[in-house]
Enzyme design. Structure first.
Site, short mmCIF file in Angstrom:
data_model
loop_
_atom_site.label_atom_id
_atom_site.label_comp_id
_atom_site.label_asym_id
_atom_site.label_seq_id
_atom_site.Cartn_x
_atom_site.Cartn_y
_atom_site.Cartn_z
N TRP A 164 8.72 -5.91 -10.37
CA TRP A 164 8.98 -6.87 -9.29
C TRP A 164 8.00 -8.05 -9.36
CZ3 TRP A 164 11.63 -7.93 -4.72
CH2 TRP A 164 10.96 -8.75 -3.80
N MET A 165 8.50 -9.26 -9.03
CA MET A 165 7.62 -10.42 -8.91
C MET A 165 7.96 -11.16 -7.61
SD MET A 165 7.24 -13.71 -11.46
CE MET A 165 8.80 -14.51 -11.12
N ASP A 225 5.52 -14.37 -5.18
CA ASP A 225 4.86 -15.68 -5.28
C ASP A 225 4.13 -15.98 -6.60
OD1 ASP A 225 5.33 -14.99 -2.68
OD2 ASP A 225 3.29 -15.23 -2.00
N GLN A 248 2.53 -12.53 -8.03
CA GLN A 248 2.54 -11.28 -7.30
C GLN A 248 3.42 -10.30 -8.06
OE1 GLN A 248 1.17 -10.59 -3.62
NE2 GLN A 248 -0.13 -11.54 -5.15
N TRP A 271 8.88 -4.55 -3.92
CA TRP A 271 7.54 -4.99 -3.54
C TRP A 271 6.63 -3.80 -3.31
CZ3 TRP A 271 4.12 -4.53 0.49
CH2 TRP A 271 3.12 -5.50 0.58
N PHE A 301 -3.15 -9.93 -2.78
CA PHE A 301 -2.10 -10.85 -2.34
C PHE A 301 -2.34 -12.24 -2.95
CE2 PHE A 301 -0.13 -8.98 1.81
CZ PHE A 301 0.25 -7.85 1.12
N ARG A 310 -3.99 -15.46 5.28
CA ARG A 310 -3.84 -15.15 3.85
C ARG A 310 -3.54 -16.37 2.99
NH1 ARG A 310 0.37 -12.31 6.36
NH2 ARG A 310 2.47 -13.14 6.08
N GLU A 351 2.87 -19.06 5.42
CA GLU A 351 2.25 -18.47 4.24
C GLU A 351 2.06 -19.53 3.16
OE1 GLU A 351 4.22 -14.09 4.31
OE2 GLU A 351 5.50 -15.59 3.40
N TRP A 372 13.25 -13.80 0.65
CA TRP A 372 12.86 -12.50 1.18
C TRP A 372 14.03 -11.76 1.82
CZ3 TRP A 372 9.15 -9.72 -0.44
CH2 TRP A 372 7.94 -10.28 -0.86
C1 FRU Z 1 4.62 -14.70 0.58
C2 FRU Z 1 3.71 -13.51 0.78
C3 FRU Z 1 2.28 -13.97 0.91
C4 FRU Z 1 1.50 -12.77 0.49
C5 FRU Z 1 2.37 -12.21 -0.59
C6 FRU Z 1 2.33 -10.73 -0.69
O1 FRU Z 1 5.79 -14.43 -0.08
O2 FRU Z 1 4.12 -12.78 1.92
O3 FRU Z 1 1.94 -14.46 2.18
O4 FRU Z 1 0.23 -13.09 0.04
O5 FRU Z 1 3.69 -12.62 -0.32
O6 FRU Z 1 3.02 -10.28 -1.81
#
Ligand code: FRU
Length: 613
Positions: A152-153, A155, A171, A179, A211, A271, A325, A415
């Site tokens: 999975w990928m 951000d 990510q 996730w 994150f 974050r 975010e 998402w």
């Molecule tokens: C955005 C997010 C960020 C967080 C990351 C976690 O898509 O929710 O805020 O750092 O993904 O994977």
């Protein structure tokens, strides 16, 4: 590449009888069941990878990796119960020569140890010298967009440019296609088209999973870890979120986590630290998303470690959405006239214009401490969206890009359904890299344009369709895209429509899957309809029609469309409007047809096949 591995498939029935708790295990592994949901796997062999079988539809098992009796790592994985959907590697090289035991707690209650011992995971895991990196997702895995090798990928993270290389972190879940286990995966490229997969750069530690965040090159060694070190800031996500630092002395290949972490804590969820050197104030700036408070926080620092809160921006302004975010803050040239303005990118989820996640932005001024957004004549701050498709999120820019470029990349998903899209061994791609600038639109307001990075011109291979000066009518004018392209192409189309006319462009295949894009010259809009684009039923949020303003007044639009297996990016009028949408056709779209309601002309059409290395 599928490398043969040794595997003891027939698990020694005799052994089973002598040791009732031992399951059919592969060579170099000893499996002992301790109860209905607890199993130990001892690694006795020497191979570098333990290959783990995953079944997508079940819950995560928790794995503690005990090295010489101490917990060295913890991760979560959907360990196969009845069938193996795909496998993932666990890298044992850091523990070479040591005692390695995996203490696994499976979530499913089993009636008996015997039942637990029948999980296919125990017989399907094995040691190997390498792991299978072959692409089993030929139908939908994009070819000229970055995708993770497997897993999975979401951000993009910590991107920086150094010594001719574009570094892209992301990510990543290295153990499955949903996730989980957030780590920083890493890829590099010299041309923004072809990507090399690098080893995982940052993995969860005692403070939590890793994150999103950013990275800079500390040219002057302000952090006290040496000149030109790569310094990354990221969010450690444990029970709560805090900001941490890691340093790389080998150009971003490996990172050392700072012993004094966390470097920044707040009393509420914050974050995705995004930092940059401010040449005017000669200090570091950091923007942090105060997620649930719908604001961005601005900090300053002399040394990347001690941060002072200066201001906040966003409460009650523009689109508030669910959470804020992934911020970014940078200057952009305005209308190419030598002036510049600051742009604050603010990703938010949900609350996008077509549901789910999206990127809004603010144009204004930043004095090193406070961001002040431009307003409309009535003093209000308008909502501006960076992209008018559904699949464009977490967009942030590269630090240190050459020639003062502001090159950005986004996560090409939403998402709302990212974990449901019909791929499994990997999930999600990035958008094409894009360059940004500010333009003045016909309404007198400033907006941000995003064009494909100039490197994307190198994708053009053969001109497979060429036409010009065609009057369009109700009867469709059709062009076949040669099957040899497999539907991968760049389409350039210049349209002229009389006031009140509409032009329809349809990409379709023989099975009846189609994407319908309509330019409406009366309303100055472009729409993108993927409701019949192919496989759409995996989520009720996927079938959609997205609409963008075209920011023109003369009935002329120049389109550049990039079609890459499961994505279409439409750039209009030099990036003044962009629409990024995923599609999952049952077979490639090999037909483009155009028709008009009213008077319109196709002044130029070129379809290019694409080439990568
Ligand atoms: C955005 C997010 C960020 C967080 C990351 C976690 O898509 O929710 O805020 O750092 O993904 O994977």
């Amino acid at each position: 590449m599928n490398i043969p591995h040794t595997r003891l498939a027939a698990a020694i029935a005799a052994g089973l009888m002598m040791l009732p708790a031992m399951a059919n295990a592969a060579d170099g592994l000893e499996v002992s069941h301790l109860g209905v949901n607890n199993t130990l796997v001892r690694v006795t062999g020497n191979a570098p990878f333990l290959i783990l079988p995953v079944q997508e539809s079940i819950d995560d098992a928790r794995v503690n990796v005990l090295v010489d009796g101490k917990i060295a790592d913890t991760f979560y994985i959907r360990l196969a119960k009845n069938k193996t959907d795909f496998t993932v590697p666990y890298d044992l090289t850091p523990y070479k020569g040591k005692n390695v035991v995996l203490d696994i707690v499976t979530p499913q209650g089993r009636a008996s140890v015997r039942e637990a011992s029948e999980d296919v995971a125990w017989s399907n895991m094995y040691l190997s010298d390498t792991f299978d990196t072959s692409n089993r997702e030929l139908k939908y895995r994009p070819v000229f967009h970055h995708t993770p090798l497997y897993g999975w990928m979401n951000d993009p993270n910590g991107m920086f440019y150094k010594d001719g290389k574009w570094h892209l972190y992301y990510q990543h879940n290295p153990y499955g296609s949903k996730w989980q286990n957030m780590s920083w995966g890493h890829s590099t490229s010299e041309d923004l088209i072809n990507w090399e997969h690098e080893p995982e750069a940052l993995r969860p530690d005692g403070l939590g999973s890793i994150f999103s965040g950013s990275a800079v090159i500390d040219h002057d060694g302000t952090a006290g870890v040496g000149k030109d070190a790569v310094v990354a800031l990221y969010t450690s996500a444990g029970t709560n979120q805090m900001q941490s630092m890691a340093v790389s002395h080998d150009n971003g290949t490996t990172f050392e986590v700072f012993g004094g972490n966390p470097i920044l804590t707040l009393e509420s969820e914050a974050r995705d630290p995004n930092m940059f050197w401010n040449e005017e104030t000669k200090e570091w700036n950091l923007v942090l998303a105060h997620a649930l408070d719908h604001e961005m926080l601005f900090f300053t620092s002399p040394d990347l470690k001690t941060w002072t809160l200066q201001s906040a921006f966003g409460k009650g302004i523009a689109a508030q959405g669910g959470v804020w975010e992934c911020p970014d803050l940078f200057r952009l040239p305005v209308d190419g006239n030598g002036t510049e303005k600051w742009v604050l990118l603010c990703n938010l989820n949900p609350g996008g214009p077509f549901g789910g996640s999206a990127t809004q932005y603010f144009i204004g001024e930043f004095d090193g401490k406070t961001f002040k957004s431009d307003t409309l004549a009535d003093g209000t701050i308008p909502t501006k969206w960076l992209d008018f498709g559904k699949d464009h999120y977490a967009t942030v820019s590269w630090s240190g890009a050459p020639d003062d470029r502001r090159t950005v990349i986004g996560w090409m998903s939403n998402w709302e359904y990212a974990a449901e899209v019909p791929t499994s061994q990997y999930r999600s791609a990035n958008t094409l890299p894009r360059e940004m600038e500010i333009f003045t639109a016909p309404d007198g307001e400033l907006y941000v344009a995003s064009v494909p990075s100039p490197e994307m011109l190198a994708l053009r291979d053969k001109t497979v369709v060429s036409a010009s000066g065609k009057k369009l009518g109700r009867k469709a004018t059709s062009f076949n895209i040669p099957a040899s392209t497999e539907g991968l192409c760049e389409i350039v189309a210049d349209l002229e429509a009389a006031a009140g006319s509409k032009v329809e462009l349809t990409l379709s295949n023989k099975l009846g899957d189609k994407v319908v894009m309509v330019y409406d010259a009366a309303n100055h809009t472009m729409s993108f309809d993927r409701t019949k684009s192919g496989v759409v039923d995996f989520s009720e949020n996927f079938p959609a029609v997205t609409v963008s303003p075209t920011f023109e007044t003369d009935g002329k639009v120049s389109l550049r469309l990039f079609v890459d297996r499961s994505s279409i990016e439409l750039f209009g009028n030099n990036g003044r409007f962009v629409m990024t949408n995923l599609v999952f056709p049952n077979e490639p779209y090999l037909n483009l047809s155009l028709s008009a309601d009213g008077s319109a002309r196709l002044s130029n059409l070129k379809i290019y096949s694409v080439k990568t290395k």
